[in-house]
Scaffold this active site. Structure first.
Site, PDB file in Angstrom:
ATOM      1  N   GLY A 100      -7.159  96.095 110.866  1.00  0.00           N
ATOM      2  CA  GLY A 100      -7.685  95.593 112.148  1.00  0.00           C
ATOM      3  C   GLY A 100      -6.973  94.326 112.498  1.00  0.00           C
ATOM      4  O   GLY A 100      -7.680  93.541 113.199  1.00  0.00           O
ATOM      5  N   GLY A 138      22.365 112.819 102.537  1.00  0.00           N
ATOM      6  CA  GLY A 138      22.189 113.698 101.477  1.00  0.00           C
ATOM      7  C   GLY A 138      20.978 113.315 100.198  1.00  0.00           C
ATOM      8  O   GLY A 138      20.324 114.256  99.711  1.00  0.00           O
ATOM      9  N   ASN A 139      21.176 112.147 100.032  1.00  0.00           N
ATOM     10  CA  ASN A 139      20.300 111.515  98.715  1.00  0.00           C
ATOM     11  C   ASN A 139      18.761 111.337  99.662  1.00  0.00           C
ATOM     12  O   ASN A 139      17.969 111.221  98.546  1.00  0.00           O
ATOM     13  CB  ASN A 139      20.807 110.254  98.462  1.00  0.00           C
ATOM     14  CG  ASN A 139      21.845 110.396  97.211  1.00  0.00           C
ATOM     15  OD1 ASN A 139      23.111 110.084  97.491  1.00  0.00           O
ATOM     16  ND2 ASN A 139      21.344 110.699  96.066  1.00  0.00           N
ATOM     17  N   SER A 140      18.401 111.467 100.750  1.00  0.00           N
ATOM     18  CA  SER A 140      17.363 111.273 101.233  1.00  0.00           C
ATOM     19  C   SER A 140      16.425 112.256 100.493  1.00  0.00           C
ATOM     20  O   SER A 140      16.472 113.406 100.463  1.00  0.00           O
ATOM     21  CB  SER A 140      17.074 111.399 102.631  1.00  0.00           C
ATOM     22  OG  SER A 140      17.726 110.371 103.144  1.00  0.00           O
ATOM     23  N   HIS A 150      11.838 112.115 107.330  1.00  0.00           N
ATOM     24  CA  HIS A 150      12.930 112.341 108.235  1.00  0.00           C
ATOM     25  C   HIS A 150      13.963 113.574 107.813  1.00  0.00           C
ATOM     26  O   HIS A 150      14.590 113.954 108.592  1.00  0.00           O
ATOM     27  CB  HIS A 150      13.716 111.135 108.396  1.00  0.00           C
ATOM     28  CG  HIS A 150      14.516 110.778 107.417  1.00  0.00           C
ATOM     29  ND1 HIS A 150      14.322 109.615 106.292  1.00  0.00           N
ATOM     30  CD2 HIS A 150      15.718 111.233 106.679  1.00  0.00           C
ATOM     31  CE1 HIS A 150      15.151 109.600 105.461  1.00  0.00           C
ATOM     32  NE2 HIS A 150      16.146 110.373 105.623  1.00  0.00           N
ATOM     33  N   ASP A 183       7.465 107.547 105.550  1.00  0.00           N
ATOM     34  CA  ASP A 183       8.662 108.251 105.463  1.00  0.00           C
ATOM     35  C   ASP A 183       8.517 109.282 104.453  1.00  0.00           C
ATOM     36  O   ASP A 183       9.605 109.576 103.734  1.00  0.00           O
ATOM     37  CB  ASP A 183      10.097 107.556 105.655  1.00  0.00           C
ATOM     38  CG  ASP A 183      10.973 108.471 106.113  1.00  0.00           C
ATOM     39  OD1 ASP A 183      10.932 109.599 106.602  1.00  0.00           O
ATOM     40  OD2 ASP A 183      12.069 108.073 105.772  1.00  0.00           O
TER      41      ASP A 183
END
Length: 475
Positions: free
Chosen positions: A287, A229-231, A125, A154
């Site tokens: 599945g 901002g830590n992402s 992201h 992510d």
């Protein structure tokens, strides 16, 4: 009191905010002669080598504070600028008169150096809307190449042209204990190289924030203070070894309130390796849908609700044709073991599955009608077979760009000299229609532009998923 409703994946782009206006040129162009056309599978880097720690897990030695961890981890965390298009989409008046309401947005995040030759991991992201990615490290700025993304976890991998970088030492998230001290390193609110500390509050958290067909959520929860901002930054243990990639917070305000979540490093290692080797993550498809085995679900599937303990996970559904049904599994089966590993939550099952590849065989132990049985499940890929999925990119001289088939159309990247630059296509533009006809294959796009003359209407969306039609003449 109202329950918490806001789940912030973000640390999301937008807080660094530098806006500038610019216009796309939309001049009539002539069809260019056919030049070199290459269709190639993604080629792995032969130099990629992560820095796997040989230290004993969770060993903190005589460290009385977090200075050792901070000193080891901080040099391996970089600052990321994600540059993208935002603002008002093109209208047909814009197409006629050359107007543009588009703006450039610069937003920030963090990344972790995984190898000394320039591979960096961050959150998907952080960079998913980027047309250009800039990495700031050691007072230098680098233009980063996006190697690949995995929306299901992510995660994303970048590459910069630099050597002898301080690759972070990789720890082991499976051995991470609830209550153990951890340190978060990142760039909250554009404050570079910020270090905070907390404990592991829980493991295997599923918080339903990943938007993907096959989401994998088995987060490490921590109370280490992390903010927008830590992402993409590092979560490390007392030894300074990476145990997670900081990803999300649970908050009403979008800022830290005590609940933060990180992707376990064991999951990240496999994803990074896949993206470097193949350009795409290798998803082993079970599945079927596995859900929590509890009182409510047991009652729903007419199972015994008077058991002493609800141990295992429940097969909530199976695909008509897929790995689970091929192995004889049915709705309502209670899975108690994945190979020799006890299963007791949906997130634990997803995590174990995330380590596997298409074609791998796993042993599933399950209970049906009070009887315990086992079966061998041969995991498949998204295409329904057991082969490794390889990324295919078409490099075309006529359009001057790389073209790749994606879920919604044809993604256009690395735009150089050629037709697409002349008409003003932005980087990472996804083309969905040409003259109101749906396009899905790169070869169809190339064939059209090598033979068609006349008025052309392109329809698609930019990296920020904003609709962006373009109209011009081919002579």
């Amino acid at each position: 009191m109202n329950s918490i409703k806001t789940i912030a994946i973000g640390f999301l782009a937008g807080l660094a905010g530098a806006y500038v206006f610019f216009q796309y040129s939309q001049k009539a162009s002539t069809a260019l002669p056919i030049q070199n056309l290459a269709v190639a599978e993604y080629h792995a880097s032969s130099s990629y080598q992560p820095n796997v720690s040989s230290a004993s897990p969770s060993s903190s030695g005589d460290n009385s504070d977090f200075s050792v961890a901070a000193a080891k981890a901080t040099p391996s965390v970089v600052y990321i600028n994600s540059i993208s298009q935002t603002g008002v989409s093109y209208s047909y008046w814009d197409l006629l008169f050359g107007g543009s309401g588009q703006q450039t947005q610069v937003s920030s995040g963090s990344g972790v150096i995984f190898s000394s030759d320039g591979f960096i991991v961050t959150n998907n992201h952080v960079v998913e809307a980027a047309e250009k990615i800039q990495v700031l490290y050691n007072k230098k700025s680098y233009e980063a190449e996006l190697i690949g993304t995995d929306p299901s976890t992510d995660l994303a991998v970048l590459k910069i042209k630099e050597t002898n970088l301080p690759a972070i030492s990789l720890g082991n998230s499976k051995n991470l204990a609830v209550g153990e001290w951890v340190v978060a390193v990142g760039n909250p609110f554009s404050l570079s190289s910020t270090v905070t500390a907390g404990i592991v509050s829980a493991k295997g958290r599923r918080i339903n924030i990943v938007e993907d067909k096959f989401p994998i959520e088995s987060f490490i929860q921590t109370d280490a203070a992390i903010n927008p901002g830590n992402s993409g930054g590092a979560l490390v243990n007392r030894n300074g070894e990476l145990v997670g990639i900081n990803t999300a917070i649970l908050s009403k305000t979008g800022s830290y309130t005590g609940y933060a979540f990180a992707v376990p490093v064991d999951i990240a290692k496999k994803v990074v390796d896949d993206l470097v080797r193949y350009g795409v993550p290798q998803k082993a498809i079970f599945g079927g849908k596995v859900i929590e085995y509890d009182y409510q679900n047991a009652k729903k599937y007419d199972l015994d609700v008077n058991v002493k303990e609800f141990k295992g996970v429940l097969v909530g559904s199976v695909d008509r044709s897929g790995a689970a049904v091929n192995a004889g599994l049915q709705e309502g089966d209670i899975i108690t073991k994945f190979n020799s590993i006890d299963m007791n939550s949906e997130s634990a099952f997803e995590e174990e599955l995330s380590y596997r590849y298409p074609g791998d065989k796993i042993t599933i132990t399950y209970v049906r009608n009070g009887k315990t049985s086992s079966t061998t499940v041969t995991l498949l890929n998204k295409n329904g077979d057991g082969n490794i999925v390889k990324r295919k990119i078409v490099s075309d001289g006529t359009t001057g760009a790389n073209l790749e088939a994606v879920d919604y159309g044809v993604k256009i990247s690395k735009i150089g000299d050629g037709l697409f630059r002349q008409i003003g296509l932005p980087e990472n533009y996804t083309l969905t229609h040409i003259n109101r006809q749906r396009v899905k294959d790169p070869q169809d796009v190339i064939s059209f532009f090598t033979s068609y003359k006349g008025r052309v209407l392109l329809y698609g969306f930019n990296s920020s998923r904003q609709e962006l039609p373009l109209s011009f003449n081919l002579k």
